[in-house]
Every structure is written in C-alpha cells, then in structure tokens.
Design a protein around this motif. Sequence first.
Motif, mmCIF file in Angstrom:
data_model
loop_
_atom_site.group_PDB
_atom_site.id
_atom_site.type_symbol
_atom_site.label_atom_id
_atom_site.label_comp_id
_atom_site.label_asym_id
_atom_site.label_seq_id
_atom_site.Cartn_x
_atom_site.Cartn_y
_atom_site.Cartn_z
ATOM 1 N N UNK A 28 12.100 -7.337 19.988
ATOM 2 C CA UNK A 28 10.869 -7.476 19.182
ATOM 3 C C UNK A 28 10.977 -8.051 17.859
ATOM 4 N N UNK A 29 11.894 -7.260 17.161
ATOM 5 C CA UNK A 29 11.825 -7.721 15.785
ATOM 6 C C UNK A 29 12.396 -9.308 15.860
ATOM 7 N N UNK A 30 13.272 -9.647 16.402
ATOM 8 C CA UNK A 30 13.612 -11.183 16.197
ATOM 9 C C UNK A 30 12.594 -12.009 16.697
ATOM 10 N N UNK A 31 11.944 -11.742 17.854
ATOM 11 C CA UNK A 31 10.734 -12.633 18.418
ATOM 12 C C UNK A 31 9.721 -12.683 17.480
ATOM 13 N N UNK A 32 9.284 -11.541 16.721
ATOM 14 C CA UNK A 32 8.026 -11.374 15.982
ATOM 15 C C UNK A 32 8.476 -12.048 14.500
ATOM 16 N N UNK A 33 9.741 -11.931 14.075
ATOM 17 C CA UNK A 33 10.263 -12.692 12.811
ATOM 18 C C UNK A 33 10.015 -14.120 12.842
ATOM 19 N N UNK A 34 10.529 -14.856 14.169
ATOM 20 C CA UNK A 34 10.409 -16.015 14.414
ATOM 21 C C UNK A 34 9.042 -16.694 14.329
ATOM 22 N N UNK A 35 8.307 -15.537 15.169
ATOM 23 C CA UNK A 35 6.680 -15.915 15.324
ATOM 24 C C UNK A 35 6.253 -16.114 13.694
ATOM 25 N N UNK A 36 6.400 -15.207 13.114
ATOM 26 C CA UNK A 36 5.916 -15.246 11.722
ATOM 27 C C UNK A 36 6.427 -16.639 10.909
ATOM 28 N N UNK A 37 7.691 -17.074 11.300
ATOM 29 C CA UNK A 37 8.313 -18.221 10.424
ATOM 30 C C UNK A 37 7.354 -19.186 11.257
ATOM 31 N N UNK A 38 7.099 -19.438 12.317
ATOM 32 C CA UNK A 38 6.317 -20.374 12.964
ATOM 33 C C UNK A 38 4.887 -20.508 12.283
ATOM 34 N N UNK A 39 4.348 -19.414 12.299
ATOM 35 C CA UNK A 39 3.020 -19.266 11.737
ATOM 36 C C UNK A 39 3.082 -20.135 10.142
ATOM 37 N N UNK A 40 4.054 -19.633 9.405
ATOM 38 C CA UNK A 40 4.063 -20.244 8.042
ATOM 39 C C UNK A 40 4.310 -21.603 8.129
ATOM 40 N N UNK A 41 5.268 -22.295 8.870
ATOM 41 C CA UNK A 41 5.557 -23.567 8.919
ATOM 42 C C UNK A 41 4.215 -24.446 9.511
ATOM 43 N N UNK A 42 3.425 -23.751 10.499
ATOM 44 C CA UNK A 42 2.190 -24.311 10.807
ATOM 45 C C UNK A 42 1.175 -24.481 9.790
ATOM 46 N N UNK A 43 1.219 -23.398 8.759
ATOM 47 C CA UNK A 43 0.385 -23.196 7.537
ATOM 48 C C UNK A 43 0.888 -24.565 6.564
ATOM 49 N N UNK A 44 2.169 -24.735 6.586
ATOM 50 C CA UNK A 44 2.593 -25.692 5.474
ATOM 51 C C UNK A 44 2.204 -27.182 6.277
ATOM 52 N N UNK A 45 2.251 -27.196 7.651
ATOM 53 C CA UNK A 45 1.998 -28.430 8.281
ATOM 54 C C UNK A 45 0.473 -28.875 7.910
ATOM 55 N N UNK A 46 -0.203 -27.840 7.976
ATOM 56 C CA UNK A 46 -1.773 -28.135 7.723
ATOM 57 C C UNK A 46 -1.950 -28.556 6.325
ATOM 58 N N UNK A 47 -1.377 -28.009 5.229
ATOM 59 C CA UNK A 47 -1.461 -28.292 3.902
ATOM 60 C C UNK A 47 -0.968 -29.716 3.916
ATOM 61 N N UNK A 48 0.029 -30.029 4.495
ATOM 62 C CA UNK A 48 0.517 -31.438 4.544
ATOM 63 C C UNK A 48 -0.449 -32.620 5.131
ATOM 64 N N UNK A 49 -1.084 -32.041 6.269
ATOM 65 C CA UNK A 49 -2.096 -32.802 6.882
ATOM 66 C C UNK A 49 -3.185 -33.199 5.692
#
Length: 106
Positions: free
Chosen positions: A81-102
């Motif tokens: 659970x911890x591993x899955x959710x940590x990587x989920x959080x990382x992907x969320x932040x990367x999506x936020x970065x991608x939107x800012x870049x767009x």
Amino acid sequence: MIDNNKKLEMYLNTVVNSVFKILPLYEEKNEGIEIYIDSLLFELYGLGEVVAIKHSYEYISLLSTLESVRKVVHKNDSKKIIKREVFKCINIVKNMIGKLSEDEHS
C-alpha cells in the motif's frame, strides 16, 4: 500569491523528492516517519495558501493520499500500500508540473 509557474515547477520537483523519501524511511522502519509525513503535509497545506491550486483535484488527491499513507504507515503488512500510494503521489505531482509547463507554453 506565487504567480511564477517556473518557480512553482521547481518547488514541485522538490516535493517529488520529499514524497519519494517516504519509501526508504518506511523500509528502514524509521521512528520519525509519521513526523516526516506530518511535516510534509503541513508544508503542502500551506502551499494552498500561497498558490492558486487549493481547489485543483490533483492537490486535493495529493493531500488525501498522503493523509491516508500517514495513517497506515505503522500497520503491519502495509508495504504494498505504502509503495503504491507513494508512487501515486509522485505521479500526481508530476501531472501538476506538466500542467504548469503546458500553461507556460500556451
């Protein structure tokens, strides 16, 4: 309010590293992991006060997922659970970065 997307992108990249750090803390059974996650959450809640992301679904998802990680971090057999959710959080932040870049390039 911070209105410079580049600065916010740089900050969010540090958040990726901060979220990732939860994994080694968890794996080494670090006693301070809950305090570390609390501190990260404290910082992220404050981010909503200085940046106009308070109502974005990514921001809400990031905060709720980290809150849940904090609650299960000391339970037995929560490694998957911890591993899955940590990587989920990382992907969320990367999506936020991608939107800012767009936004910057439009």
